[in-house]
Design a protein around this motif. Structure first.
Motif, PDB file in Angstrom:
ATOM      1  N   GLU A 343       0.866  -1.180   0.000  1.00 21.58           N
ATOM      2  CA  GLU A 343       0.000   0.000   0.000  1.00 21.58           C
ATOM      3  C   GLU A 343       0.895   1.220   0.000  1.00 21.58           C
ATOM      4  OE1 GLU A 343      -2.380  -0.212   3.512  1.00 21.58           O
ATOM      5  OE2 GLU A 343      -3.635  -1.836   2.731  1.00 21.58           O
ATOM      6  N   GLU A 344       0.409   2.287  -0.567  1.00 22.50           N
ATOM      7  CA  GLU A 344       1.211   3.508  -0.550  1.00 22.50           C
ATOM      8  C   GLU A 344       1.468   3.929   0.888  1.00 22.50           C
ATOM      9  OE1 GLU A 344      -0.488   6.555  -2.927  1.00 22.50           O
ATOM     10  OE2 GLU A 344      -0.090   5.497  -4.808  1.00 22.50           O
ATOM     11  N   GLY A 345       2.697   4.320   1.175  1.00 22.55           N
ATOM     12  CA  GLY A 345       3.049   4.721   2.525  1.00 22.55           C
ATOM     13  C   GLY A 345       2.608   6.140   2.825  1.00 22.55           C
ATOM     14  N   VAL A 346       2.931   6.564   4.035  1.00 19.51           N
ATOM     15  CA  VAL A 346       2.591   7.915   4.476  1.00 19.51           C
ATOM     16  C   VAL A 346       3.904   8.654   4.726  1.00 19.51           C
ATOM     17  CG1 VAL A 346       1.460   9.287   6.258  1.00 19.51           C
ATOM     18  CG2 VAL A 346       0.453   7.104   5.509  1.00 19.51           C
ATOM     19  N   GLU A 347       4.032   9.802   4.125  1.00 22.03           N
ATOM     20  CA  GLU A 347       5.245  10.604   4.267  1.00 22.03           C
ATOM     21  C   GLU A 347       5.382  11.046   5.727  1.00 22.03           C
ATOM     22  OE1 GLU A 347       8.271  11.747   1.896  1.00 22.03           O
ATOM     23  OE2 GLU A 347       6.424  11.995   0.741  1.00 22.03           O
ATOM     24  N   PRO A 348       6.482  10.688   6.417  1.00 18.65           N
ATOM     25  CA  PRO A 348       6.624  11.152   7.803  1.00 18.65           C
ATOM     26  C   PRO A 348       6.887  12.656   7.832  1.00 18.65           C
ATOM     27  CG  PRO A 348       8.193   9.390   7.297  1.00 18.65           C
ATOM     28  CD  PRO A 348       7.611   9.864   6.001  1.00 18.65           C
ATOM     29  N   ASP A 349       6.466  13.256   8.917  1.00 17.83           N
ATOM     30  CA  ASP A 349       6.713  14.681   9.123  1.00 17.83           C
ATOM     31  C   ASP A 349       8.222  14.915   9.188  1.00 17.83           C
ATOM     32  OD1 ASP A 349       4.973  17.160  10.723  1.00 17.83           O
ATOM     33  OD2 ASP A 349       7.156  17.192  10.692  1.00 17.83           O
ATOM     34  N   GLU A 350       8.671  15.981   8.537  1.00 22.16           N
ATOM     35  CA  GLU A 350      10.114  16.254   8.498  1.00 22.16           C
ATOM     36  C   GLU A 350      10.651  16.698   9.856  1.00 22.16           C
ATOM     37  OE1 GLU A 350      12.456  16.015   5.760  1.00 22.16           O
ATOM     38  OE2 GLU A 350      10.799  14.803   5.010  1.00 22.16           O
ATOM     39  N   PHE A 351       9.755  17.005  10.798  1.00 23.90           N
ATOM     40  CA  PHE A 351      10.235  17.476  12.095  1.00 23.90           C
ATOM     41  C   PHE A 351       9.854  16.552  13.237  1.00 23.90           C
ATOM     42  CE2 PHE A 351       9.816  21.066   9.249  1.00 23.90           C
ATOM     43  CZ  PHE A 351      11.101  21.589   9.302  1.00 23.90           C
ATOM     44  N   GLU A 352       9.348  15.374  12.889  1.00 21.24           N
ATOM     45  CA  GLU A 352       8.952  14.425  13.916  1.00 21.24           C
ATOM     46  C   GLU A 352       9.939  13.266  13.970  1.00 21.24           C
ATOM     47  OE1 GLU A 352       6.273  14.132  16.022  1.00 21.24           O
ATOM     48  OE2 GLU A 352       5.539  16.137  15.517  1.00 21.24           O
ATOM     49  N   VAL A 353      10.102  12.712  15.152  1.00 25.16           N
ATOM     50  CA  VAL A 353      10.894  11.504  15.302  1.00 25.16           C
ATOM     51  C   VAL A 353       9.972  10.316  15.066  1.00 25.16           C
ATOM     52  CG1 VAL A 353      12.369  10.198  16.853  1.00 25.16           C
ATOM     53  CG2 VAL A 353      12.352  12.695  16.954  1.00 25.16           C
ATOM     54  N   THR A 354      10.457   9.326  14.327  1.00 24.08           N
ATOM     55  CA  THR A 354       9.622   8.227  13.858  1.00 24.08           C
ATOM     56  C   THR A 354      10.003   6.929  14.558  1.00 24.08           C
ATOM     57  OG1 THR A 354       9.476   9.302  11.707  1.00 24.08           O
ATOM     58  CG2 THR A 354       8.987   6.954  11.756  1.00 24.08           C
TER      59      THR A 354
END
Lengths: 600, 600
Positions: A343-354
């Motif tokens: 499934e298409e993924g979700v772009e993580p926030d550029e300022f969040e820790v994942t």
């Protein structure tokens, strides 16, 4: 190109993030005594700072840069200030309000962090500087000798890493105690000195002594770091039995527990190797760090044996696992490297820790963020493994564009200019440099996929190529060229029948690159879950990958409520051509679906 | 037979283990104020005691037993003594030295534990006793109303469970506040009241409101308990939209995220559903509790719609997931239910507590031990779901040997004796009992796999069977029989082509049972990794499974170092016959290898 990206972006990215999340400041707070109340991150974040320092040290050795050098020294000073008078250095243990030193060897990662500090110091020594960080590392290693050396506590760390680090420090400093300490840690592993954990002793390889094991198992990075250290110890102590044991484990692991990308580890839960042939593409863990660790091991085995199989796995793993991790812009990373995105993924926030395991697209930083700094130190030093020199010759293991200027064992200076568009183009030109003719043996690796189809021209004259290396030994004159041509037609690769998860599917490889089908390259409305490959039309090469013939397929109509029991096949679309791209380049065009193995 | 095992062994096994590990004593220590220093186990072990109490209550309703009744009352008294004056009851929170009440809704499991206490009380009420535990449950539910009811804190528990429990308590007591509270908890889910966790909001279904979701996702047990509660709320509040939403989620989940065994959940890391068609047999999590939760959901949907598809999934899941868990002797359990065991497992120590995910053979107890007590409460009450009565008739959903004595909505008494050797034998005889003739409608479910081959004889006369149920409505006289014959020839089942992990493999089913090949049934020296099925010889039935024709195969010779690239096929052995056994019975003969899906 990736090395430039590392120098320009990745090192600074890691530095900035570790300031942002407070991991660097832990050292300042350790120095001023306030860290117990304010420690940021889990108990092995010290190691990320050390891996960054290692990457900076290698980069400074590769390409001097005064600004980077200033940042390097500033960071080393902050680390050094946190070292305690007896040499101990860890921001999570030993101060009032913190757990006691070495009170949780199973999970505390103290010796693991020490190992990364030592490796950072070795990088500094190897690039010609015996300055502040090597001094810190010596004091730290001496402290470990006092606590865990002969007559000391008989124990090991839950995460191997100090083993190869101490062996390398022994080589770089000539101090035999460090080697003996590495030897002790290797020999103690598998004797049950660690307490029970939920994942079982196999997780940290404390189930079986290294010299008795037959295959790598448990947590992949732990197993591979330990094996690298065991090879170092075996070589330095002339322990042929230990070396043979690790060689056999490498061979069994590659033959039965390795993805086509070179990735290792198929369990998300414990980041571990599965059983033999348990290699699901959609649940591949194939951690970036395991790829790096695998190359650390293979490199050591290559150095000892010269066997090109090790160089071949390094190439496969570097191009198809390690290089997958950094995004094209160098500001986001894969921690795990799936071979199938349904499934298409979700772009993580550029300022969040994942969270490491949730990133369906590359993420800027992780709570456990071992991979970005590991990529940084690897890219800064990878060129060191492209070629080796012996008493009488030069061996080229990896191809690309680079220059060699080395002095053989007997004093002859050899200069070579290696030029190629590899891995996209198969022609590798080696031009002899220097000012005078010199006699030596030039050895070139011939990948297994090129056997029978590779050609070599020495000064324009064809030379027979029939093994896994080819050697030309003669007097070389400046300006002369040797040209190796490797076949770059796409290949259809089928899996071993015991890999149930990819039965009836094929992968397409081209040269050293594993290719994949990614949804942006499919006709509108089609995703990678709904295609089959038509092998009656042979794949043909494209500039960076291949063009294959696919057919689209709607979801078959289930015959029952559950998806079992002779579904009625849906009609196929007409065949169409589609581009396959290098797996390492996927997910650089936004959310997509992708698969390496394609139903045939 | 399994119910006898439960009464005789499993209930006592759970009781003994919970005394041994100190989980029961937590209540004593809570009552005397010492629990903060001495709490045993993780923060939801209270629920295991409650599930045992629920199992005991159902068992006492099924089959009176004075000794069990004494043990039940003693245990209830210990639980009741720990209840605080305001009704709160949890051994891990709220006392000096413990975290504050409801301070960690994400992971604290307080409302989850309350839910299991309430369900235990409902079992007591449903079996005719409004005594101590129902009183405790009412005080506890009233406390929850005060804290989380209208005007109270807008929050939910990280683990759904109190939702169906409160709805059932409302039905059993007639108290509308409990239903309203259940409704509030269902409606609040998916609105982001829970804080961020590493697994993402999907893990506890806080990503999307129940009525907006299209498929079950995240932690399987959480998703299924929540759905069960949502159906209860939808039915009791006449919320057709909510009910339709859950029905659609059930259908999508069964069609795309369910194993052939009925098992749900393919991720070990977070015990979660995978994406559509991500159903690897060797990494099936298929938690026993998820099977139980799935049946709780399907049962509620069956009651509302009468649709036999729900009963069919219940049968599949009960026989092929839930019943796999207990060992033949009832003293060890599977927590996860793999569909492929590649290497022989290791027998866990009978006196050690096991990590849930490591048990390759059934284990006596787990650190997280939700499954054994869940099996106990399920086996003690499973007969209640075999048949239902309506205004005008009786519906038989599951087959076996049991007696029915019920009063229809209009007062007619119906007595039936159901006899069969099902699931091994396909002939089901329903004999009318009682003393006088009575007119009613008898409905029998016809499984989808029996369609077109099932036959029915009413008083010896054939009756047409062409749907998914068959109904005979007439005046029945005592002693008359209706005989349903279901075909018991083994069936070859193929997977949907999007389930990549089992492409090119088949499962063999017989009646409602999924079969498997297990190494003890193979010739000496052969394991299940090295066989293929020869479908040119049709499988034939055996007493409890099937006999198929297999061929053995040595490991193919790899063409390269890695297991990729046209391995040279190894020769096959001559075909031989081998027994397939019911999947639920595997691993009762010591360590073995096993697979449900067999390469064809």
């Amino acid at each position: 190109e990736k090395q430039e990206l590392n120098a320009r972006v990745i090192l600074a990215h890691c530095e900035k993030w570790m300031e942002r999340v407070g991991w660097t400041a832990n050292f300042d707070r350790a120095a001023d005594g306030t860290v117990a109340e304010s420690h940021a991150g889990i108990e092995f974040v010290d190691s990320e700072v050390y891996k960054l320092l290692e990457g900076m040290a290698w980069e400074l050795g590769r390409m001097p840069d005064p600004a980077l050098e200033r940042r390097y020294h500033a960071l080393v000073a902050r680390v050094a200030a946190a070292q305690e008078p007896d040499g101990y250095l860890h921001t999570s243990f030993g101060r009032p309000g913190q757990p006691a030193r070495f009170s949780n060897l199973e999970w505390g990662h103290e010796l693991y962090c020490f190992g990364h500090l030592i490796q950072a110091a070795v990088a500094r020594l190897r690039t010609g500087h015996d300055d502040a960080l090597p001094a810190v590392a010596r004091r730290l290693a001496d402290h470990v000798w006092d606590v865990f050396g002969p007559g000391g506590r008989v124990a090991v760390c839950g995460h191997p890493e100090i083993e190869p680090a101490l062996a390398e420090l022994a080589r770089a400093t000539g101090e035999p105690r460090y080697l003996e300490l590495a030897r002790l840690f290797v020999e103690r592993r598998g004797t049950g000195t660690l307490g029970p954990i939920a994942y079982g002793a196999e997780y940290f390889q404390d189930d079986t002594p290294v010299r008795d094991a037959t295959v790598l198992r448990g947590h992949a990075v732990r197993a591979l770091y330990l094996s690298a250290g065991a090879v170092d110890v075996a070589v330095e102590t002339d322990d042929a039995e230990l070396r043979a044991a690790v060689e056999a484990q490498w061979e069994a692991t590659v033959a039965r527990r390795t993805y086509v990308t070179g990735g290792m580890g198929s369990h998300h839960l414990d980041e571990a190797f599965g059983t033999d042939f348990e290699l699901p593409p959609d649940r591949a863990y194939a951690e970036t760090c395991a790829g790096i660790a695998s190359n650390m091991l293979s490199w050591r085995l290559l150095l000892q044996s010269g066997d090109p199989r090790y160089a071949e796995l390094i190439e496969r793993t570097l191009l198809n696992t390690v290089l997958v991790s950094p995004r094209e812009d160098g500001r986001a990373f894969y921690y795990t490297n799936t071979l199938q995105q349904r499934e298409e993924g979700v772009e993580p926030d550029e300022f969040e820790v994942t969270d490491r395991a949730l990133s369906s697209l590359r993420a800027p930083w992780f709570w456990v963020s071992c991979c970005p700094t590991n990529v940084a130190r690897t890219l800064a030093s990878v060129q060191l493994s492209f070629a080796t020199a012996s008493e009488t010759g030069v061996q080229l293991h990896q191809y690309g564009s680079y220059a060699i200027d080395t002095v053989l064992g007997d004093g002859r200076r050899v200069q070579l200019d290696v030029r190629s568009g590899y891995p996209f183009d198969g022609e590798v030109t080696v031009e002899v440099g220097g000012e005078t003719a010199v006699e030596f043996a030039l050895t070139l690796r011939v990948p297994s996929w090129a056997r029978g189809a590779a050609t070599l021209r020495d000064r324009g004259v064809p030379v027979a190529v029939d093994g896994d290396t080819v050697t030309i030994e003669r007097r070389f004159t400046p300006g002369e060229t040797v040209v190796l041509s490797l076949p770059m037609e796409p290949r259809v690769t089928r899996p071993h029948p015991r890999i149930d998860a990819v039965r009836g599917q094929v992968a397409i490889e081209r040269g050293p690159l594993v290719l994949c089908v990614e949804s942006p390259d499919l006709p509108h409305g089609l995703d990678t879950e709904h295609v089959e490959i038509d092998l009656s039309v042979p794949p043909r090469a494209s500039a960076n990958g291949a063009v294959v013939t696919l057919r689209g397929r709607a979801d078959d109509q289930p015959a029952s409520l559950l998806p079992y029991g002779d579904p009625v096949p849906a009609p196929r679309t007409a065949p169409f051509e589609a581009a396959l791209v290098p797996y390492f380049s996927w997910a650089n065009r936004g959310p997509s679906t992708m698969r390496v193995w394609i139903p045939a």
